[in-house]
Write a protein that holds these residues in place. Structure first.
Motif, PDB file in Angstrom:
ATOM      1  N   VAL A  33       0.869  -1.113   0.054  1.00 23.90           N
ATOM      2  CA  VAL A  33      -0.360  -0.042   0.003  1.00 23.90           C
ATOM      3  C   VAL A  33       0.896   1.188  -0.142  1.00 23.90           C
ATOM      4  CG1 VAL A  33      -2.026   1.150   1.445  1.00 23.90           C
ATOM      5  CG2 VAL A  33      -1.834  -0.867   1.170  1.00 23.90           C
ATOM      6  N   THR A  34       0.464   2.201  -0.900  1.00 21.60           N
ATOM      7  CA  THR A  34       1.963   3.559  -1.252  1.00 21.60           C
ATOM      8  C   THR A  34       0.172   4.954  -0.588  1.00 21.60           C
ATOM      9  OG1 THR A  34       1.284   3.665  -3.946  1.00 21.60           O
ATOM     10  CG2 THR A  34       2.755   2.334  -2.920  1.00 21.60           C
ATOM     11  N   VAL A  35       0.854   5.407  -0.380  1.00 18.68           N
ATOM     12  CA  VAL A  35       0.183   6.891   0.078  1.00 18.68           C
ATOM     13  C   VAL A  35       0.860   8.356   0.452  1.00 18.68           C
ATOM     14  CG1 VAL A  35      -1.421   8.217   1.496  1.00 18.68           C
ATOM     15  CG2 VAL A  35      -1.398   5.385   2.253  1.00 18.68           C
ATOM     16  N   PRO A  36       0.454   8.868  -0.679  1.00 19.83           N
ATOM     17  CA  PRO A  36       1.077  10.131  -1.467  1.00 19.83           C
ATOM     18  C   PRO A  36       0.672  11.062  -0.371  1.00 19.83           C
ATOM     19  CG  PRO A  36      -0.835   9.780  -2.893  1.00 19.83           C
ATOM     20  CD  PRO A  36      -0.688   8.124  -1.888  1.00 19.83           C
ATOM     21  N   ILE A  37       2.119  11.932   0.021  1.00 22.28           N
ATOM     22  CA  ILE A  37       1.545  12.784   1.167  1.00 22.28           C
ATOM     23  C   ILE A  37       1.803  14.245   0.374  1.00 22.28           C
ATOM     24  CG2 ILE A  37       2.900  13.379   3.590  1.00 22.28           C
ATOM     25  CD1 ILE A  37       0.835  10.729   3.349  1.00 22.28           C
ATOM     26  N   HIS A  38       1.500  15.451   0.849  1.00 23.47           N
ATOM     27  CA  HIS A  38       1.070  15.927  -0.027  1.00 23.47           C
ATOM     28  C   HIS A  38       1.619  17.168   1.327  1.00 23.47           C
ATOM     29  CE1 HIS A  38       0.766  14.497  -3.495  1.00 23.47           C
ATOM     30  NE2 HIS A  38      -0.579  13.690  -3.066  1.00 23.47           N
ATOM     31  N   GLY A  49      -4.511   7.612  11.227  1.00 23.71           N
ATOM     32  CA  GLY A  49      -5.325   6.279  10.347  1.00 23.71           C
ATOM     33  C   GLY A  49      -4.483   4.362  10.793  1.00 23.71           C
ATOM     34  N   ALA A  50      -3.955   5.291  10.468  1.00 23.27           N
ATOM     35  CA  ALA A  50      -3.158   3.497  10.491  1.00 23.27           C
ATOM     36  C   ALA A  50      -2.549   3.110  11.335  1.00 23.27           C
ATOM     37  CB  ALA A  50      -1.400   4.385   9.032  1.00 23.27           C
ATOM     38  N   LEU A  51      -2.363   4.189  12.436  1.00 30.58           N
ATOM     39  CA  LEU A  51      -2.318   2.970  14.554  1.00 30.58           C
ATOM     40  C   LEU A  51      -3.614   2.975  14.674  1.00 30.58           C
ATOM     41  CD1 LEU A  51      -0.446   3.130  17.056  1.00 30.58           C
ATOM     42  CD2 LEU A  51      -1.440   5.210  16.807  1.00 30.58           C
ATOM     43  N   GLU A  52      -4.867   3.634  14.283  1.00 29.35           N
ATOM     44  CA  GLU A  52      -6.084   2.924  14.448  1.00 29.35           C
ATOM     45  C   GLU A  52      -6.363   1.451  13.753  1.00 29.35           C
ATOM     46  OE1 GLU A  52     -10.428   4.766  13.916  1.00 29.35           O
ATOM     47  OE2 GLU A  52      -9.004   5.227  13.791  1.00 29.35           O
ATOM     48  N   ALA A  53      -5.992   1.314  12.914  1.00 28.82           N
ATOM     49  CA  ALA A  53      -6.024   0.379  11.633  1.00 28.82           C
ATOM     50  C   ALA A  53      -5.155  -0.572  11.950  1.00 28.82           C
ATOM     51  CB  ALA A  53      -5.991   0.565   9.947  1.00 28.82           C
ATOM     52  N   SER A  54      -4.147  -0.531  12.838  1.00 26.06           N
ATOM     53  CA  SER A  54      -3.332  -1.130  13.027  1.00 26.06           C
ATOM     54  C   SER A  54      -2.159  -1.776  11.416  1.00 26.06           C
ATOM     55  CB  SER A  54      -3.498  -2.583  13.858  1.00 26.06           C
ATOM     56  OG  SER A  54      -4.014  -1.897  15.425  1.00 26.06           O
ATOM     57  N   ALA A  55      -2.093  -1.075  11.008  1.00 29.55           N
ATOM     58  CA  ALA A  55      -1.284  -1.153   9.854  1.00 29.55           C
ATOM     59  C   ALA A  55      -0.516  -0.356   9.818  1.00 29.55           C
ATOM     60  CB  ALA A  55      -2.260  -1.065   8.745  1.00 29.55           C
ATOM     61  N   THR A  56       0.961  -0.761   8.325  1.00 31.06           N
ATOM     62  CA  THR A  56       1.750   0.672   8.128  1.00 31.06           C
ATOM     63  C   THR A  56       1.761   0.368   6.504  1.00 31.06           C
ATOM     64  OG1 THR A  56       3.714  -2.249   8.484  1.00 31.06           O
ATOM     65  CG2 THR A  56       3.645  -0.853  10.433  1.00 31.06           C
ATOM     66  N   VAL A  57       2.615   0.665   6.187  1.00 28.99           N
ATOM     67  CA  VAL A  57       2.319   1.039   5.313  1.00 28.99           C
ATOM     68  C   VAL A  57       2.990   2.139   4.349  1.00 28.99           C
ATOM     69  CG1 VAL A  57      -0.553   1.166   4.718  1.00 28.99           C
ATOM     70  CG2 VAL A  57       1.218   3.530   4.699  1.00 28.99           C
ATOM     71  N   THR A 133      -6.667  -2.456  -9.196  1.00 29.66           N
ATOM     72  CA  THR A 133      -8.011  -3.150  -7.779  1.00 29.66           C
ATOM     73  C   THR A 133      -6.291  -3.645  -7.174  1.00 29.66           C
ATOM     74  OG1 THR A 133      -8.100  -4.976  -9.686  1.00 29.66           O
ATOM     75  CG2 THR A 133      -9.936  -2.962  -9.358  1.00 29.66           C
ATOM     76  N   PRO A 134      -7.132  -4.181  -6.190  1.00 30.75           N
ATOM     77  CA  PRO A 134      -5.854  -5.084  -5.440  1.00 30.75           C
ATOM     78  C   PRO A 134      -5.457  -6.117  -6.471  1.00 30.75           C
ATOM     79  CG  PRO A 134      -7.707  -5.191  -4.445  1.00 30.75           C
ATOM     80  CD  PRO A 134      -7.970  -4.381  -5.497  1.00 30.75           C
ATOM     81  N   GLN A 135      -4.480  -7.062  -5.816  1.00 27.40           N
ATOM     82  CA  GLN A 135      -3.643  -8.337  -6.179  1.00 27.40           C
ATOM     83  C   GLN A 135      -2.918  -9.242  -5.707  1.00 27.40           C
ATOM     84  OE1 GLN A 135      -4.835 -10.149  -9.052  1.00 27.40           O
ATOM     85  NE2 GLN A 135      -5.647  -8.621 -10.411  1.00 27.40           N
ATOM     86  N   PRO A 136      -2.248  -9.877  -5.496  1.00 28.22           N
ATOM     87  CA  PRO A 136      -1.430 -10.883  -4.696  1.00 28.22           C
ATOM     88  C   PRO A 136      -0.090 -10.308  -5.341  1.00 28.22           C
ATOM     89  CG  PRO A 136      -3.683 -11.923  -4.906  1.00 28.22           C
ATOM     90  CD  PRO A 136      -3.437 -11.447  -5.976  1.00 28.22           C
ATOM     91  N   GLY A 137       0.730  -9.691  -4.099  1.00 34.80           N
ATOM     92  CA  GLY A 137       2.371  -9.384  -4.842  1.00 34.80           C
ATOM     93  C   GLY A 137       2.128  -8.103  -5.265  1.00 34.80           C
ATOM     94  N   GLN A 138       1.676  -7.214  -5.577  1.00 37.97           N
ATOM     95  CA  GLN A 138       1.212  -6.621  -6.132  1.00 37.97           C
ATOM     96  C   GLN A 138       1.237  -4.872  -5.726  1.00 37.97           C
ATOM     97  OE1 GLN A 138       2.167  -5.950 -10.065  1.00 37.97           O
ATOM     98  NE2 GLN A 138       2.207  -8.400  -9.471  1.00 37.97           N
ATOM     99  N   THR A 139       0.602  -3.664  -6.062  1.00 37.85           N
ATOM    100  CA  THR A 139       1.216  -2.397  -5.126  1.00 37.85           C
ATOM    101  C   THR A 139      -0.414  -1.676  -5.637  1.00 37.85           C
ATOM    102  OG1 THR A 139       2.299  -1.187  -6.384  1.00 37.85           O
ATOM    103  CG2 THR A 139       3.139  -2.243  -5.301  1.00 37.85           C
ATOM    104  N   VAL A 140      -0.625  -0.368  -4.348  1.00 43.98           N
ATOM    105  CA  VAL A 140      -2.091   0.025  -4.720  1.00 43.98           C
ATOM    106  C   VAL A 140      -2.011   1.418  -4.948  1.00 43.98           C
ATOM    107  CG1 VAL A 140      -3.981  -2.513  -5.413  1.00 43.98           C
ATOM    108  CG2 VAL A 140      -3.134  -0.638  -2.754  1.00 43.98           C
ATOM    109  N   ARG A 141      -2.146   2.354  -5.015  1.00 40.87           N
ATOM    110  CA  ARG A 141      -1.794   3.582  -4.155  1.00 40.87           C
ATOM    111  C   ARG A 141      -3.655   4.094  -3.461  1.00 40.87           C
ATOM    112  NH1 ARG A 141       0.836   7.804  -6.815  1.00 40.87           N
ATOM    113  NH2 ARG A 141       2.421   5.924  -7.557  1.00 40.87           N
ATOM    114  N   VAL A 142      -3.336   4.482  -2.764  1.00 40.46           N
ATOM    115  CA  VAL A 142      -4.483   4.992  -1.589  1.00 40.46           C
ATOM    116  C   VAL A 142      -3.966   6.348  -0.669  1.00 40.46           C
ATOM    117  CG1 VAL A 142      -6.213   4.699   0.210  1.00 40.46           C
ATOM    118  CG2 VAL A 142      -4.924   2.164  -1.212  1.00 40.46           C
ATOM    119  N   GLN A 143      -5.359   7.523  -1.639  1.00 42.70           N
ATOM    120  CA  GLN A 143      -5.196   8.802  -0.821  1.00 42.70           C
ATOM    121  C   GLN A 143      -5.606   8.482   0.267  1.00 42.70           C
ATOM    122  OE1 GLN A 143      -4.287  11.350  -3.149  1.00 42.70           O
ATOM    123  NE2 GLN A 143      -3.856   9.175  -4.575  1.00 42.70           N
TER     124      GLN A 143
END
Length: 341
Positions: A33-38, A49-57, A133-143
């Motif tokens: 998961v990649t997230v652009p930061i501006h 948000g990532a802390l609340e979801a227990s996720a790292t990106v 759309t997500p695929q195993p082993g690939q990447t997605v861009r999330v705002q």
């Protein structure tokens, strides 16, 4: 809106130019998961948000922003996020100094050959192209504003969101990756359009597609004009799952038949189908799952066998996953829904 490289440059990156990364294991549930930061505000919101979801990106950050918000960037590293570059690669050291993290990847958005050469000279690699759309082993861009929602969506589909660096099997791209991309975007995409193939492989371990037919091809023991439903495999997905183990692939195969049954009940174009069938090398699992096997005429079996060999060559598996000779496996609609519906 992100500006993509030219078509020729994109093809070169898919083939590994400038050290570009390629996705990992197509059978693993991880998705990068990649997230652009501006802005600093967006960065702080993503961290919360990532802390609340227990996720790292993977956070895509420009060197200029790193100079403005070094403490927030350091906090991102402490939270386990990956820092990757964005924009022109003029001061990648600024990212490393602010985040206290070795930066190894960079978003290729808007970069020309000169910029990519500067990246390569500094030991930095262009990130894989994100998918729609997500695929195993690939990447997605999330705002940033959609991160929480998208993380929940990915997990509901059986994916494990991770930073790009943690995608299993992440590697440098090569010519075969460009070949696979061209094949899927031309041959497979055209076949899907012309035959109305319905993709049922949204889950991380789903492997089925189904096409409605207005006839019953031989050797089905039905009138020629009987509507039917033809099963198709998601080739890279089943290859990846088979690489994790035959039992893993078999279980995914059977679970995916339930997806087909649900589509048979709900999709208008499948309402009249009187039978479900597949011409496949995976006929042993289908036979175990209640399908009846029918031999193909010799010429047709040779033709399908050649096609399956091409698929195995494209997707990187040297041996057939079940049997060496394709057969037709079929089941009536009533029997299929009774077993899998």
């Amino acid at each position: 809106m992100r500006r993509l490289p030219s078509r020729l440059l994109a093809a070169q990156l898919r083939a590994g130019a400038y050290g570009a990364w390629e996705g990992g294991n197509p059978g693993a549930p991880e998705v990068g998961v990649t997230v652009p930061i501006h802005s600093r505000l967006a960065l702080e919101g993503v961290l919360a948000g990532a802390l609340e979801a227990s996720a790292t990106v993977t956070l895509l950050v420009s060197p200029a922003l790193a100079l403005l918000a070094p403490d927030a960037l350091h906090a991102a590293t402490q939270a386990g996020h990956e820092i990757a570059g964005a924009g022109q690669p003029d001061l990648p050291s600024a990212l490393e100094a602010a985040s206290a993290q070795l930066v190894q990847s960079w978003a290729a958005d808007g970069l020309d050959r000169a910029s990519l050469r500067r990246l390569a000279a500094q030991g930095l690699r262009p990130l894989p192209f994100p998918l729609g759309t997500p695929q195993p082993g690939q990447t997605v861009r999330v705002q940033p504003e959609h991160l929480g929602e998208q993380l929940r969506h990915l997990r509901a589909l059986g994916y494990r969101p991770v930073p790009v660096r943690d995608v299993p099997g992440l590697r440098r791209a090569g010519p075969r990756d460009l070949l696979v991309h061209v094949y899927t975007q031309t041959v497979e995409a055209r076949f899907a359009r012309e035959h109305g193939v319905i993709d049922l492989a949204q889950r991380a371990d789903a492997v089925m597609r189904v096409a409605p037919l207005d006839h019953a091809p031989a050797p089905l023991p039905l009138p020629h004009g009987a509507p039917t439903a033809e099963l198709h495999l998601h080739s890279p997905r089943i290859v990846g799952l088979a690489g994790r183990g035959a039992l893993t692939a078999y279980r995914a195969y059977l679970r995916s038949l339930k997806d087909v049954a649900a589509a048979m009940k709900t999709r208008p174009e499948l309402q009249e189908a009187q039978a479900v069938f597949a011409v496949t090398l995976f006929h042993a699992p289908l036979e175990q799952g209640g399908f009846t096997l029918l031999p193909l005429p010799p010429a047709r079996a040779r033709l399908y066998g050649l096609g399956f060999r091409v698929l195995r060559a494209v997707y990187g598996t040297a041996r057939p996953p079940s049997e060496g000779e394709p057969k037709m496996a079929w089941m009536t609609r009533e029997a299929f829904l009774a077993k899998y519906g």
